[in-house]
Each structure stands twice: as C-alpha cells, then as structure tokens.
Design a protein around this motif. Structure first.
Motif, short mmCIF file in Angstrom:
data_model
loop_
_atom_site.label_atom_id
_atom_site.label_comp_id
_atom_site.label_asym_id
_atom_site.label_seq_id
_atom_site.Cartn_x
_atom_site.Cartn_y
_atom_site.Cartn_z
N ARG A 70 0.83 -1.22 0.00
CA ARG A 70 0.00 0.00 0.00
C ARG A 70 0.86 1.26 0.00
O ARG A 70 0.55 2.24 -0.67
CB ARG A 70 -0.94 0.01 1.21
N SER A 71 1.95 1.24 0.74
CA SER A 71 2.86 2.38 0.79
C SER A 71 3.50 2.63 -0.57
O SER A 71 3.58 3.76 -1.04
CB SER A 71 3.94 2.13 1.85
N GLN A 72 3.92 1.56 -1.24
CA GLN A 72 4.50 1.71 -2.57
C GLN A 72 3.45 2.18 -3.57
O GLN A 72 3.75 3.00 -4.45
CB GLN A 72 5.13 0.40 -3.03
N GLN A 73 2.23 1.71 -3.45
CA GLN A 73 1.14 2.15 -4.32
C GLN A 73 0.91 3.64 -4.14
O GLN A 73 0.79 4.39 -5.11
CB GLN A 73 -0.14 1.38 -4.01
N ALA A 74 0.84 4.10 -2.90
CA ALA A 74 0.61 5.53 -2.62
C ALA A 74 1.75 6.38 -3.16
O ALA A 74 1.52 7.45 -3.74
CB ALA A 74 0.44 5.75 -1.13
N ASP A 75 2.99 5.92 -2.98
CA ASP A 75 4.14 6.66 -3.52
C ASP A 75 4.07 6.77 -5.03
O ASP A 75 4.36 7.82 -5.60
CB ASP A 75 5.45 5.98 -3.12
N GLN A 76 3.69 5.68 -5.69
CA GLN A 76 3.58 5.70 -7.15
C GLN A 76 2.47 6.65 -7.60
O GLN A 76 2.66 7.44 -8.53
CB GLN A 76 3.34 4.29 -7.67
N GLN A 77 1.33 6.60 -6.93
CA GLN A 77 0.23 7.50 -7.29
C GLN A 77 0.62 8.96 -7.07
O GLN A 77 0.33 9.82 -7.90
CB GLN A 77 -1.02 7.17 -6.46
N ASP A 78 1.29 9.26 -5.94
CA ASP A 78 1.71 10.64 -5.67
C ASP A 78 2.73 11.12 -6.71
O ASP A 78 2.70 12.28 -7.12
CB ASP A 78 2.29 10.75 -4.26
N THR A 79 3.62 10.24 -7.13
CA THR A 79 4.61 10.61 -8.14
C THR A 79 3.94 10.93 -9.47
O THR A 79 4.27 11.93 -10.12
CB THR A 79 5.64 9.47 -8.32
N ILE A 80 2.99 10.09 -9.87
CA ILE A 80 2.28 10.33 -11.13
C ILE A 80 1.47 11.62 -11.05
O ILE A 80 1.51 12.45 -11.96
CB ILE A 80 1.38 9.12 -11.48
N ALA A 81 0.75 11.83 -9.95
CA ALA A 81 -0.07 13.03 -9.79
C ALA A 81 0.79 14.29 -9.77
O ALA A 81 0.45 15.29 -10.40
CB ALA A 81 -0.90 12.94 -8.51
N ALA A 82 1.93 14.26 -9.07
CA ALA A 82 2.80 15.44 -9.02
C ALA A 82 3.40 15.74 -10.38
O ALA A 82 3.50 16.91 -10.79
CB ALA A 82 3.91 15.22 -7.99
N SER A 83 3.79 14.70 -11.12
CA SER A 83 4.35 14.91 -12.46
C SER A 83 3.32 15.51 -13.40
O SER A 83 3.61 16.44 -14.15
CB SER A 83 4.86 13.58 -13.04
N ALA A 84 2.10 15.00 -13.35
CA ALA A 84 1.03 15.51 -14.22
C ALA A 84 0.59 16.90 -13.80
O ALA A 84 0.19 17.71 -14.63
CB ALA A 84 -0.16 14.56 -14.21
N GLY A 85 0.68 17.21 -12.50
CA GLY A 85 0.25 18.51 -11.99
C GLY A 85 1.06 19.67 -12.53
O GLY A 85 0.60 20.81 -12.55
#
Length: 168
Positions: A70-85
C-alpha cells in the motif's frame, strides 16, 4: 526408555526458505508462519505452541507485506499526480519511482488529457503508462488539487482493476 527425536530445524528452515523464494509475495506470510511454527513446535515439543506461533507469525507477516504494498502504491500515485500537476492541458512527460526496497520500481509516460470543471477543486484526467519489469500497461485516472493549491493528488479509487494485484 526411548527418546523422541525432534526434527532437525536447522535443515528444515533453509528448505522452507527456498520454497518461499519461489512462491512470491502472496505466500510469504504462510511460509514464514510455517517456518516459525515448525521451529517453535520442535523446540518446545508442543504442537499447540508451534501452531499458535505459526499463525501469529503468518498474520504479522501478511500485514507487513500489505502495508509495504500500500505504501509503494501511494508513492507511485503521488509521483504520477505530481508529475502531471506540472503540465498544461495536452502536455506530456515521463515519470519514474524508485523505492527503498529493491522491488516495485516503475516508470512510464503520462499526458494530461482533459480538465474537469469543478467549483471545489481543479481536476483533470490523465492517461499514463506503467512499465514494471517486462510488463507495460495503459491507464486513465483523475487527479485533483484544491483551489489555490499546487499539490495534486490521486482522486480515483481503482480496486476493480488488476493494477494493484493482491491488494484488491
């Protein structure tokens, strides 16, 4: 008077560890529980104690594996969201996540496909790829940032997809 011979746990543990290495993450808890239970049962000569320790170890290891995933999933989602932002509508970029543990690293590309009108938050739809090992897959998701905030966050739950594997 005959003596009961205990199983040699020094030989049993490496064999079980070898089986665990081949089985994958979903069976780590069961394997660890089996090793702990057999070793404890052999040391105490009490199968009930061995069973209790084995089940407790299995539950603890399963909880730890799920927490890490779950921690790795959240890190991956945050990385994708920050890059797209950081991108304008139609913009594209590459993203990459490298975890502390030596598994679960991924990279890919993403594109901001659409904006979603919303009075409470700025939202957008993004299309992204995930390359993990030799596997590549394409996905669509929604990300949002509170009005006036620069922090973009994943806004869509996706438990129905196969993307997160055994976390479903």
């Amino acid at each position: 008077m005959s003596r009961r011979r205990r199983p040699d746990s020094a030989l049993l543990a490496p064999a079980l560890l070898g089986v665990l290495a081949l089985a994958g993450c979903q069976s780590v808890g069961a394997g660890a529980g089996a090793i702990a239970g057999i070793a404890t049962g052999a040391a105490t000569v009490n199968p009930l104690v061995g069973t209790a320790v084995g089940l407790g170890t299995q539950a603890a290891v399963n909880a730890l594996v799920m927490y890490i995933a779950r921690s790795q999933q959240a890190d991956q989602q945050d990385t994708i969201a920050a890059s797209a932002g950081k991108l304008p509508l139609g913009g594209a970029t590459e993203w990459k996540i490298t975890h502390v543990l030596p598994f679960g690293d991924a990279h890919g590309t993403l594109r901001v496909a659409d904006t979603i009108p919303n009075p409470l938050a700025d939202c957008r739809e993004i299309v992204f790829t995930v390359v993990s090992g030799h596997r590549q897959a394409d996905y669509v998701t929604t990300e949002c940032a509170a009005k006036g905030s620069a922090r973009w966050r994943w806004a869509q739950a996706e438990p129905a997809t196969d993307r997160w594997g055994f976390l479903q």
